[in-house]
Motif scaffolding. Structure first.
Motif, PDB file in Angstrom:
ATOM      1  N   ILE A   1      15.247  74.682  75.280  1.00 28.10           N
ATOM      2  CA  ILE A   1      14.587  75.326  76.422  1.00 28.10           C
ATOM      3  C   ILE A   1      15.164  76.711  76.685  1.00 28.10           C
ATOM      4  O   ILE A   1      14.411  77.682  76.871  1.00 28.10           O
TER       5      ILE A   1
ATOM      6  N   TRP B   1      12.422  79.216  75.324  1.00 29.78           N
ATOM      7  CA  TRP B   1      11.553  79.461  76.476  1.00 29.78           C
ATOM      8  C   TRP B   1      12.073  80.594  77.354  1.00 29.78           C
ATOM      9  O   TRP B   1      11.379  81.590  77.561  1.00 29.78           O
TER      10      TRP B   1
ATOM     11  N   CYS C   1      11.086  84.376  77.196  1.00 31.67           N
ATOM     12  CA  CYS C   1      10.424  84.914  78.391  1.00 31.67           C
ATOM     13  C   CYS C   1      10.981  86.275  78.771  1.00 31.67           C
ATOM     14  O   CYS C   1      10.232  87.155  79.222  1.00 31.67           O
TER      15      CYS C   1
END
Length: 444
Positions: free
Chosen positions: A350, A354, A358
């Motif tokens: 994650i 992610w 991001c």
């Protein structure tokens, strides 16, 4: 709002050198009775009038010195808070002034971190004394009785100035200096090392405090994020950036987290010291730097996500340590296994795929890269490197926990058998007591 964005500014009259004239305004009758005395960096101006002496103290420095100093401070301030360091090219500090119901994060609000850290230290002391200690008594957590070392100045000096773990050749050399047999010297060093190691109850209290804090911190993060659109769609993190109003829940979440990590730095000298001590210091400093920068640049949305991801696994880690100290080994092993899986998911999947994605990719759709963009992502990469370091150690411990008998850890500084009997096991660690990776690999 100015380049300091909420920080105290230097008075205008100070910058212009006003008020620097050290010559007193005297009447004609007073001029003939004036003089100066000087002591160190100060000079005293005295005026004698009608039998009375009036003295004033002023700095020796000249108006030019004060003006040059203030000019230098102003230059440093302007460079430090240069808008292009912290904000995209089309945004200035004036755009982040509170208006129309919008409230933005200000650097001056971070002054509250130090009082918060001190309050957390007080709360921690009260918790460990009145909650964790009685809990340790109820669960039968006892410190191992340690044998005192025999007074020996030669060995003590060698222990403090040379090494805590002498080689076989050094042991023989010390035997000649002390006229002690080899076994007696080895036992002395084992007992001396054990003397400096933290007690089991201290470890239990520290783990209990961190477990409770991480639980409430993660709960606060969930309450602050569960209804926010950027939790479910990461592109919403940059919607309207940096003109994103700060929410009260975000303020308190940041304040508690930064206060906690600052309290950890302040208590490093008294907390249980692990072999990854340097990595822990780097982690705490990197975390505080990252959170501070995200506050200045209004990266608050992504900052709250990073904190929540880290806190989720730490709860299980500290809980496993508490259970292990209480000798609930099977439950602790199961908790550690769940922690390992959650750690790998949050820190190796994650976080990089992610959250770092991001911050690297999505901002480029809204604004051109600037210094803050690169700095923030570099700090995230530093944290990811620490994650990889801890992941290797945790994987090693997980393998031992599942496939072999878990008795120790390469990073742990565990208590050794200090018996002087003939059948003692040389440098054999005791049963794993939570001081290793399961006990301290809080891979933030």
């Amino acid at each position: 709002m100015g380049p300091l964005w909420g920080l105290p500014s230097i008075p205008r009259e100070f910058l212009q050198g006003e008020g620097c004239d050290h010559r007193s305004r005297q009447s004609g009758r007073e001029r003939s009775h004036t003089g100066f005395t000087q002591t160190g960096p100060w000079k005293t101006h005295y005026t004698k009038h009608a039998g009375h002496t009036k003295a004033t103290i002023s700095s020796v420095g000249t108006c030019q010195d004060n003006t040059a100093c203030s000019s230098m401070l102003q230059t440093v301030s302007e460079w430090l808070w240069w808008e292009r360091l912290w904000l995209p090219g089309n945004v200035s500090w004036s755009d982040l002034e509170d208006s129309e119901g919008r409230v933005y994060a200000k650097a001056s609000q971070l002054y509250a971190i130090l009082p918060c850290a001190l309050c957390l230290l007080v709360v921690r002391y009260l918790f460990e004394r009145y909650v964790a200690t009685p809990l340790a008594d109820a669960w039968g957590v006892r410190d191992r009785v340690r044998r005192k070392v025999e007074p020996n100045p030669v060995l003590e000096q060698y222990f403090c100035s040379q090494t805590r773990l002498p080689s076989q050749a050094n042991v023989r050399s010390l035997c000649k200096k002390t006229s002690w047999p080899e076994r007696r010297v080895q036992v002395w060093f084992r007992r001396r090392r054990n003397q400096d190691r933290p007690a089991l109850r201290k470890r239990f209290c520290e783990a209990s405090w961190r477990c409770v804090f991480y639980f409430f911190a993660f709960l606060g993060g969930v309450l602050a994020l569960y209804d926010k659109p950027w939790l479910y769609n990461l592109k919403e993190v940059w919607a309207g950036f940096p003109k994103q109003s700060m929410l009260p829940s975000q303020y308190w979440y940041y304040l508690l987290e930064m206060g906690f990590y600052l309290s950890l730095l302040l208590s490093l000298s008294t907390d249980v010291k692990r072999k990854d001590f340097k990595e822990q210091v780097v982690h705490h400093i990197a975390t505080l730097t990252l959170l501070s920068f995200s506050w200045f640049s209004n990266y608050i949305r992504i900052g709250t996500l990073v904190m929540a991801v880290h806190d989720s696994a730490d709860i299980l880690l500290e809980c496993a340590k508490v259970l292990n100290y209480a000798k609930w080994h099977q439950t602790a092993n199961a908790m550690f296994a769940v922690f390992t899986l959650l750690f790998m998911l949050t820190r190796l999947v994650i976080f990089p795929l992610w959250l770092i994605h991001c911050t690297w990719v999505y901002p480029l759709e809204t604004f051109a890269p600037f210094f803050g963009y690169y700095f923030f992502n570099v700090m995230l990469v530093v944290l990811q490197i620490l994650h990889l370091y801890w992941a290797v150690l945790i994987s090693r411990m997980f393998y031992k926990c599942v496939f072999t008998k878990l008795e120790g850890d390469d990073r742990s500084d565990e208590e050794e058998d200090d018996s002087d009997s003939s059948n003692e096991r040389k440098h054999k660690p005791t049963h794993f007591n939570g001081s290793g990776t399961r006990g301290r690999a809080n891979g933030h």
